[in-house]
Structures are given as structure tokens and as C-alpha cells.
Design an enzyme around this catalytic site. Structure first.
Site, short mmCIF file in Angstrom:
data_model
loop_
_atom_site.label_atom_id
_atom_site.label_comp_id
_atom_site.label_asym_id
_atom_site.label_seq_id
_atom_site.Cartn_x
_atom_site.Cartn_y
_atom_site.Cartn_z
N ASP A 1 -30.27 13.54 14.82
CA ASP A 1 -29.96 12.34 15.14
C ASP A 1 -31.21 11.63 15.34
O ASP A 1 -32.31 12.16 15.49
CB ASP A 1 -28.99 12.30 16.35
CG ASP A 1 -28.06 11.32 16.16
OD1 ASP A 1 -26.79 11.33 16.76
OD2 ASP A 1 -28.53 10.06 15.89
N GLU B 1 -21.79 4.04 21.50
CA GLU B 1 -22.40 4.99 22.22
C GLU B 1 -22.45 4.69 23.75
O GLU B 1 -21.38 4.45 24.14
CB GLU B 1 -24.05 5.08 21.72
CG GLU B 1 -23.98 5.33 20.25
CD GLU B 1 -25.48 6.01 19.57
OE1 GLU B 1 -25.57 6.09 18.41
OE2 GLU B 1 -26.64 6.02 20.47
O1 IDE Z 1 -27.80 5.25 12.87
C1 IDE Z 1 -28.35 6.57 12.56
C2 IDE Z 1 -27.72 7.46 13.92
C3 IDE Z 1 -26.19 7.50 13.56
O2 IDE Z 1 -25.91 7.94 12.40
C4 IDE Z 1 -25.67 8.58 14.74
O3 IDE Z 1 -24.18 8.65 14.58
C5 IDE Z 1 -25.85 7.93 16.25
O4 IDE Z 1 -25.79 8.99 17.24
C6 IDE Z 1 -27.34 7.23 16.28
N1 IDE Z 1 -27.73 6.55 17.23
C7 IDE Z 1 -28.81 6.05 16.82
C8 IDE Z 1 -29.55 5.18 17.90
N2 IDE Z 1 -29.26 5.26 19.05
C9 IDE Z 1 -29.93 4.60 20.06
C10 IDE Z 1 -29.27 4.19 21.36
C11 IDE Z 1 -29.72 3.53 22.32
C12 IDE Z 1 -30.92 2.51 21.77
C13 IDE Z 1 -31.47 2.84 20.41
C14 IDE Z 1 -31.06 3.61 19.50
C15 IDE Z 1 -28.99 6.06 15.75
N3 IDE Z 1 -28.06 6.87 15.15
#
Ligand code: IDE
Length: 601
Positions: free
Chosen positions: A285, A489
Site C-alpha cells: 500500500d 481511512e
Molecule cells: O490510493 C492508493 C491506495 C489505495 O488503493 C489503498 O486502498 C489505501 O489504503 C490508500 N491509502 C493511501 C494514502 N493514505 C494516506 C493517508 C493519510 C494521509 C496521506 C495518505 C493511498 N492508498
């Protein structure tokens, strides 16, 4: 053709081995590197032999970009990749998790929790096929879907991304894989990646494994379970995906009994790849390797060593690609990561790219542009909305629904009555979603107005005014639409599950004066207070239906009957959580599988 790997008539495995044998270590590691579009310069892609590019949700070529803008961007990346020594095409990934939701004007389908309520696997397969078309139409090749989490606690911020709380429902809805990728022939080798053709995409079963079972629904948390229960509840849906030839799997941020999945050799390699026979590639991820250490990103070289040796093949870096590549080259040269491990990863990545036809058709088929948001797909989404609605209450003494579409005057109230962004939820246009008319679609209010007779007056007030409530006798009935704002999330983790924006108060204020249908737009079951349950005439769970709100009007005005069944238990109080249908003290407000139809009270 001089070399085997460029020969489309050669067997895939021969092409894989021929190409692998020609690759240098930097070229191999480049293929294992997935970067975000904002750092994907032509030089980066060509000189570092980058294997994959993605856009984060909300990272578009420009706001409300057209399909041609998307195609120009992605084909630009592809030209840079083909300019490298061996000309290996990139695979471009996008989070098309309920339609191609990043793209302005794309059809936005109900989120997975609503699709679980339909219990209609063939519908979900058809949604996959439509989504694949709208993804290929803009030039992307890979959809980070389906999320096949089995959600055990509604307090989890990603509850709505799950099809339901039991593996039977989730396993049924893995039919999305056959929709996205195409259906493999019956003689297809179990576990081998499959993509039927140019109107299909590479799918990604996520997040392996146990993401939906974390303690108290804490996102990226810890799933505490016996191995047998982990297999029965969380691994089972992956077997169905593998049977359908799912081409990629994404590892989970979460842990099992304290061990992070991104570092878990037994689950990633011995179970997924060896025992279950998965032959596609396993992706991390976003910054999944960084999150192996605390603070995230510290001791990165060691995180790379652990993650790659555990079985990760493609790393969603997504920005520090030079650091990742350099660290992994060092690790291979020092022997801490065996070359055989790198070869296994690259073999899997190349296999998926050959199977997906990227060497033969690396660029966008621009004849597909009109598929984005087309009428046929919107009608499919409308059908999905109809089938996803769950009727929890219908009338205090006699059936209240279906509503009379020729009533003299009706009142429509609430934060969710006329808000397309709220209707779509998270992972729409941006990661966390937005309020307002963010794309092309039909709000509940639009749909009501389009359905009622031309003599029916529709009065809309986001918040009911004193004047309106004081003259309540003017209205035949009220429709009150409340629920959650969009989230994603960890931002969606919520231990109270109270309907936001004073939803319960708005409902009761109206229902005390006017016969009321309450429609709840949420990613999960929420607290339904006794006064809400008593005072409303009818209550519908609409989940997060997406752009085609007409599907709601189709059912509440009686053109179609309700068929939705709860994909999750509906708790009485959050103190009960997590409810466990297999446990003794299972006393939900509405049990898993509950759902009325109009001819039943
Ligand atoms: O968007 C790409 C992946 C997605 O396919 C996953 O299901 C997911 O878990 C996922 N999370 C992020 C980014 N997470 C994040 C959380 C907080 C701040 C910045 C990015 C990207 N992605």
C-alpha cells in the site's frame, strides 16, 4: 521479431523469461517501483526504468479533467517508459473503487456496503465490467479494487469499502474481479493472472489480510484472531479472487496478532503465493514499507529489506523512488535480499503486463471516451441503487411506503437531500470526498422532482424553518435525508456513530409534525434513537448510493419494491460492539440479513 519477449505469439512464460534474462539489476528494481504522477517526469520514468505510475485520489491532471486530459497524461508517461532500453510499458493504476470515481463525469456506483446489501453477484460483475470500460477509456490499466475486507466493526473508517461482515457475502461479491478483468475460461490455471482484453483492466484484491477485523475497528490496527478464524473470515474471499485469476493483491497496513502484514513472510509468501497459488504480483500500500518503522520512514533500508523479503513485489513508494531504488540495489549487492527474490517479483510483474496486453497496446484507445458516464452505465448504477436500499421500518399502523407521487404538497428536508458529494461519500473526486455538485449526477431532490406529478408542490428546506413546522398541516408527508459527510481511512474512524449535523433532531422535529420517511445516507449502521424509531413512519438505509439518486425515487414511490438486506448487523448501542452473529449475546436492533419489502410491515 528478433527477441521472444516482443513476439505476441510467443507463450507468456517464454516472453517473461526472455525479458528477465536481458534485464540489469537497476532495470529489475525499476519494475518493482510504483510512483505517484506528480513525480513521474519523463527522465524519472526512462532513467529509473519505472514499472508503474498511479495517481493518489484527488491528484488529477487538472480539476474536472476531461478523458482526453487523462489520456494525454498517461500516454505521456507511457512514451517515456517505451523510450527506455528494453521498452517495458508502465502499468498505470487508479482507485476506481465505485466506478472511476477520480474522474469528473464518470459513473459513480454505490459503495461496497450498499452492493453487499443487494446480494446480487451478477449485478456486481456487471458493475466491474462498466467500471473497467470507464478506466480504460481514460488510459489507465489497473484498478485498486475490489476491497474484499470482511468488516467486523462499524467504527472502522473503511466500513463502507467492505461488502459486509461475513465472508459469505464478501466472497459472493468478489465477482467484481470477473467484471473488471473478464471471466477466465473454465480451464484457466487457478491463481494465474487473467485479463480478457482491451476493455478490461487489471484488478487488485485488497488489503491482504484482515484489514476489516482490527481491534475496535481502528484503521491500520491489529487483528487479534486465531489462524483458523483468520483463514475462515478474512482469507476465504481471496481464494475466490484467486480462482477468478485476480492479477494483483495489495498488502494491508494492519497487523495480525501484532505482526505487520507488510512484513509477514508466512502470510504473504507461504500462504498467498505458495499455498493459495497466487501467480500475479503482490503490491504494497501507499508508503506501506515506511510504516513498518516508527516513526514511519525511519530506518527505511531495513523496512525495504523486511518488506521485499516477506514477499512484496511492487512497492507503492510513492515519492522517494530514488531512495527506494538505491536501498534495494545495495541490499541485493550485499546479499541481504537474494537476487532470486527480485527475479520472482519481476517475473510476476512482467507476467501481469504481458497478460494485460500492455506490450501490444500500451496507449489509450480514445474511441472509448464516450463510455465515461454513459447512459447505459448510469442506468446500471440506478439499478444498483434500487437494489441496495434497505427498508428498516414501514408504517406505524399500515404501510407508509410507497409514497403518493401525486400528493398535493410534500416537504423535503435535510443535509443529504440535495448534495451529490454527500451521496457519493469518500473516494470520490478526492480521497476524503467533498460536499456539493462535484460531478455529473442526480441528487435525491432532483429525483423526487423528476418523479412526482406536475401538480405536486415540492418544498425543500435543508433545515426545517419554524414557519414550515408551524404550518405542517399543509404537507401530505415529509422526506428527511440525513447522514454522514464523506470521509476515508483513519479520518473515518468513529467510536460514537451519532448521526452528524443533528440528524436525529432534524428528523424528530419534522416527524412530530408531519408523517415522515427518514432516509439515512451513511457508510455504516449508526445510532437510531428510540424517538427517531418511534416518530418516523418509515426508515430507509441508503448507504452511499453515488451519482444515480433516481434509483431511490424509483423505490420510495413504488416503481420497484425493496430487495436490500442488511450486509451488517445494526447495533442498538455502540457499547455492544463488536456484535458477533456467532456469539451468544447477539441482540442487534436489526439483525444481519434484515430488510422489509413494501408489502410487509
Ligand atoms: O490510493 C492508493 C491506495 C489505495 O488503493 C489503498 O486502498 C489505501 O489504503 C490508500 N491509502 C493511501 C494514502 N493514505 C494516506 C493517508 C493519510 C494521509 C496521506 C495518505 C493511498 N492508498
Amino acid at each position: 521479431k528478433s527477441c521472444v519477449y516482443k513476439n505476441p505469439d510467443a507463450p507468456v512464460e517464454a516472453r517473461v523469461q526472455d525479458l528477465l534474462s536481458r534485464m540489469t539489476l537497476p532495470e529489475k528494481i525499476g519494475q518493482m517501483t510504483q510512483i505517484e504522477r506528480t513525480v513521474a517526469s519523463p527522465a524519472a520514468i526512462t532513467d529509473f526504468f519505472i514499472g508503474s505510475v498511479l495517481n493518489a485520489a484527488g491528484s488529477w491532471p487538472l480539476e474536472d479533467a476531461r478523458p482526453s486530459d487523462w489520456a494525454d497524461m498517461i500516454d505521456g508517461f507511457q512514451r517515456s517508459a517505451l523510450a527506455s532500453r528494453l521498452g517495458i510499458p508502465i502499468i498505470y493504476g487508479i482507485d476506481a473503487v465505485h466506478g472511476n470515481n477520480d474522474v469528473y463525469g464518470a459513473t459513480v456506483f454505490p459503495h461496497n456496503i450498499g452492493l453487499g446489501a443487494t446480494r446480487d453477484a451478477d449485478l456486481v460483475r456487471r458493475i466491474g465490467a462498466a467500471t473497467a470500460l470507464e478506466v480504460r477509456a481514460i488510459g489507465a490499466h489497473l484498478a485498486f479494487a475490489p476491497c474484499v475486507a470482511t468488516v467486523k466493526d462499524p467504527r472502522w473508517g473503511r466500513c463502507y469499502e467492505s461488502y459486509g461482515e461475513v465472508p459469505t457475502i464478501v466472497s459472493e461479491m468478489t465477482s467484481l474481479v470477473s467484471g473488471l478483468q473478464g471471466q477466465p475460461p473454465k480451464e484457466h490455471l487457478n491463481g494465474y493472472p487473467f485479463v480478457a482484453g482491451r476493455k478490461n483492466v487489471v484488478a487488485c484484491a485488497k488489503h491482504f489480510v484482515g484489514d476489516g477485523g482490527t481491534y475496535k475497528g481502528k484503521n491500520e490496527g491489529n487483528t487479534i484472531l486465531s489462524y483458523e478464524d483468520l483463514r475462515r473470515i478474512h482469507i476465504a474471499p481471496y481464494k475466490k479472487c484467486i480462482e477468478q485469476g485476480v492479477s494483483t493483491v495489495m498488502a494491508s497496513y494492519s497487523s495480525w496478532n501484532g505482526d505487520k502484514l507488510h512484513s509477514h513472510y508466512l502470510l504473504l509468501t507461504e500462504v498467498l503465493k505458495q499455498e493459495l497459488g497466487f501467480k500475479g504480483y503482490l503490491a504494497s500500500d501507499w508508503e506501506g514499507l515506511d510504516r513498518l518503522s516508527d516513526p514511519p520512514g525511519s530506518n527505511y533500508r531495513n523496512c525495504v529489506k523486511i518488506g521485499i523479503n516477506a514477499g512484496i513485489d511492487m512497492v507503492m513508494v510513492p515519492f522517494k523512488y530514488e531512495r527506494f531504488i538505491q536501498d534495494l540495489i545495495d541490499l541485493v549487492e550485499s546479499g541481504e535480499v537474494p537476487m532470486a527474490r527480485v527475479d520472482d517479483a519481476v517475473e510476476r510483474i512482467l507476467r501481469v503486463k504481458f497478460v494485460a496486453g500492455l506490450f501490444e497496446h500500451p496507449f489509450t484507445n480514445r474511441f472509448l471516451f464516450p463510455a465515461v458516464g454513459c447512459k447505459e452505465h448510469r442506468e446500471l448504477a440506478r439499478e444498483a441503487v434500487r437494489k441496495s436500499l434497505v427498508l428498516l421500518k414501514n408504517g406505524k399502523c399500515g404501510p407508509f411506503l410507497p409514497l403518493d407521487c401525486n400528493a398535493k404538497r410534500i416537504l423535503v428536508v435535510g443535509t443529504h437531500a440535495d448534495d451529490l458529494g454527500y451521496q457519493c461519500g469518500g473516494w470520490t473526486k478526492t480521497m476524503f470526498g467533498q460536499s456539493g455538485r462535484i460531478t455529473i449526477g442526480t441528487t435525491l431532490l432532483d429525483a423526487i422532482k423528476a418523479t412526482v406529478g406536475d401538480k405536486t408542490e415540492v418544498v425543500f428546506e435543508k433545515t426545517p424553518s419554524e414557519k414550515t413546522l408551524a404550518s405542517s398541516e399543509r404537507f401530505s408527508y415529509a422526506i428527511v435525508a440525513v447522514g454522514e459527510p464523506p470521509y476515508a481511512e483513519t479520518k473515518g474512524d468513529n467510536s460514537e456513530l451519532i448521526i452528524p449535523f443533528n440528524g436525529s433532531e432534524i428528523v424528530t422535529a419534522v416527524a412530530e409534525k408531519i408523517p415522515t420517511l427518514m432516509i439515512l445516507f451513511s457508510g455504516r449502521p449508526m445510532v437510531l434513537e428510540p424517538k427517531v424509531l418511534e416518530k418516523t413512519e418509515a426508515l430507509v438505509a441508503a448507504w452511499l448510493p453515488g451519482t444515480e439518486g433516481q434509483g431511490i425515487a424509483d423505490v420510495i414511490f413504488g416503481d420497484y419494491d425493496f430487495q436490500g438486506k442488511l450486509p451488517m448487523s445494526w447495533f442498538k448501542s455502540v457499547d455492544q460492539l463488536p456484535l458477533d452473529i456467532e456469539a451468544n449475546g447477539y441482540f442487534p436492533l436489526f439483525p444481519l440479513g434484515f430488510g422489509l419489502s413494501c408489502d410487509a410491515m
